[in-house]
Design a protein around this motif. Sequence first.
Motif, short mmCIF file in Angstrom:
data_model
loop_
_atom_site.label_atom_id
_atom_site.label_comp_id
_atom_site.label_asym_id
_atom_site.label_seq_id
_atom_site.Cartn_x
_atom_site.Cartn_y
_atom_site.Cartn_z
N THR A 118 0.82 -1.20 0.00
CA THR A 118 0.00 0.00 0.00
C THR A 118 0.87 1.26 0.00
O THR A 118 2.05 1.21 -0.34
CB THR A 118 -1.02 -0.05 1.17
N THR A 119 0.27 2.40 0.35
CA THR A 119 0.92 3.70 0.19
C THR A 119 1.66 4.13 1.47
O THR A 119 2.79 3.72 1.69
CB THR A 119 -0.13 4.75 -0.24
N LEU A 120 1.03 4.93 2.30
CA LEU A 120 1.69 5.42 3.51
C LEU A 120 1.59 4.40 4.66
O LEU A 120 0.56 3.73 4.80
CB LEU A 120 1.04 6.73 3.98
N PRO A 121 2.62 4.32 5.50
CA PRO A 121 2.57 3.39 6.64
C PRO A 121 1.33 3.57 7.53
O PRO A 121 0.80 2.61 8.06
CB PRO A 121 3.85 3.72 7.42
N ARG A 122 0.83 4.81 7.63
CA ARG A 122 -0.32 5.02 8.53
C ARG A 122 -1.59 4.35 8.01
O ARG A 122 -2.55 4.18 8.77
CB ARG A 122 -0.56 6.52 8.78
N THR A 123 -1.61 3.97 6.72
CA THR A 123 -2.80 3.29 6.19
C THR A 123 -2.76 1.78 6.44
O THR A 123 -3.76 1.09 6.20
CB THR A 123 -2.97 3.52 4.66
N LEU A 124 -1.63 1.28 6.94
CA LEU A 124 -1.50 -0.17 7.14
C LEU A 124 -2.55 -0.69 8.13
O LEU A 124 -3.08 -1.79 7.95
CB LEU A 124 -0.09 -0.52 7.64
N ILE A 125 -2.83 0.12 9.15
CA ILE A 125 -3.78 -0.35 10.17
C ILE A 125 -5.19 -0.49 9.58
O ILE A 125 -5.96 -1.35 10.01
CB ILE A 125 -3.78 0.59 11.41
N ILE A 126 -5.49 0.32 8.57
CA ILE A 126 -6.81 0.23 7.92
C ILE A 126 -6.92 -1.12 7.21
O ILE A 126 -7.91 -1.83 7.34
CB ILE A 126 -7.02 1.41 6.94
N ALA A 127 -5.86 -1.48 6.47
CA ALA A 127 -5.86 -2.78 5.78
C ALA A 127 -5.91 -3.92 6.80
O ALA A 127 -6.61 -4.93 6.60
CB ALA A 127 -4.63 -2.90 4.90
N ARG A 128 -5.19 -3.75 7.91
CA ARG A 128 -5.18 -4.80 8.93
C ARG A 128 -6.57 -4.99 9.53
O ARG A 128 -7.02 -6.12 9.74
CB ARG A 128 -4.16 -4.42 10.02
N ALA A 145 4.25 -0.92 3.09
CA ALA A 145 3.93 0.43 2.60
C ALA A 145 5.12 0.95 1.79
O ALA A 145 6.28 0.75 2.18
CB ALA A 145 3.65 1.35 3.78
N ILE A 146 4.83 1.64 0.66
CA ILE A 146 5.94 2.20 -0.13
C ILE A 146 6.40 3.53 0.44
O ILE A 146 7.38 4.11 -0.02
CB ILE A 146 5.55 2.37 -1.62
N ASP A 147 5.67 4.01 1.45
CA ASP A 147 6.02 5.27 2.13
C ASP A 147 5.96 6.48 1.19
O ASP A 147 6.80 7.37 1.26
CB ASP A 147 7.41 5.16 2.79
N LEU A 148 4.99 6.48 0.31
CA LEU A 148 4.70 7.66 -0.52
C LEU A 148 3.21 7.93 -0.41
O LEU A 148 2.41 6.99 -0.31
CB LEU A 148 5.07 7.41 -1.98
N PRO A 149 2.82 9.22 -0.45
CA PRO A 149 1.38 9.52 -0.37
C PRO A 149 0.62 9.05 -1.60
O PRO A 149 1.21 8.81 -2.66
CB PRO A 149 1.35 11.05 -0.24
N VAL A 150 -0.68 8.94 -1.45
CA VAL A 150 -1.55 8.43 -2.52
C VAL A 150 -1.35 9.21 -3.82
O VAL A 150 -1.21 8.63 -4.91
CB VAL A 150 -3.03 8.51 -2.06
N LEU A 151 -1.31 10.54 -3.73
CA LEU A 151 -1.26 11.34 -4.96
C LEU A 151 0.09 11.28 -5.66
O LEU A 151 0.21 11.74 -6.81
CB LEU A 151 -1.71 12.78 -4.68
#
Length: 245
Positions: A118-128, A145-151
Motif C-alpha cells: 500500500t501507500t503510507l505506513p499510517r494506512t496499514l492499520i486500515i488494511a489490517r 507500505a511504499i512510504d509515498l502519499p496516494v497522490l
Amino acid sequence: MSSVCIQVINPNTSLAMTETIGAAARAVAAPGTEILAVCPTAGVPSIEGHFDEAIAAVGVLEQVKLGRQQGVDGHVIACFGDPGLLAARELAQGPVVGIAEAAMHMATLVATRFSVVTTLPRTLIIARHLLHQYGFQDHCAALHAIDLPVLALEDGSGLAQEKVRVRCIQALKEDGCGAIVLGCGGMATQELTRELRVPVIDGVSAAVKMVESLVALGLSTSKHGDLAFPENKALSGQFQALNPF
Ligand code: 2AL
C-alpha cells in the motif's frame, strides 16, 4: 445504453485518480458493460487515515444515491479502505463491492497466502482492520507500505509505480506469499502480473468483474435484514441530501 452500467466511485476528490481508476475499470469491463467513473462533489483529495475515511464515506453515500437514481446496475467503492461499504449497501438497490474486499477475496482463490502493498505506513492499520473484519487475517503473509502519499501515484514521474514494483518483488522473495494485493485504487495495473508471473491483484479490476458476475447472476444487495434501506427519518442540515427516499 449498454446492457450493464457499473458506477465506479473514487471516494477521494482527485479527478486525475478518478480518470486512472475509470481507465483501469474500462480495461477489464466486458464489451456490454458501461463504466461510470465518478468522485464526490466535496471531500478529501486523498484518503490516508481514519479522519479522511470518515469524510470520504459521506461522499460515497452521496454518489451511491445519485447512481441509484440514474439506474446503474451496481457500484464499486474504489478506495482500499472500502469507506462506507455497509452504509452504501443499505442505500443501494444493486450490488456494492469494495476494492479491498474484492482483491482479498480474489487473492484467496489463486494463492493460499497473499501480501499487501500500500501507500503510507499510517494506512496499514486500515488494511489490517479489514483483514480481520473480512476474516482473511490467516491468508495474509505481510503488509507493506511504499512510504509515498496516494497522490504520488498521479504525479507522472513513475517513481511511486517503481516503488510498488520493487516492494512486490521483495515481498515475493521474503514473505512466503503466492500473490500480491495492491493496496490503493491508484495502483491499478495488470502489468505486474505479467512481469512477475504471479497474481498481482488490483482491486478496481477485481471489483468490476465481481459486480459484473453478481449482476449476470441476478444477485443484488439483500434487502432482508440489516442491509434493508435505512429507516425513513428526518435528516438535518447537509445530510438532508442523503435522504434515501
Ligand atoms: C487509498 C486509496 O485507495 N485511495 C485513496 O485516496 N487512499 N488508500 C490507500 N491505502 O492508499
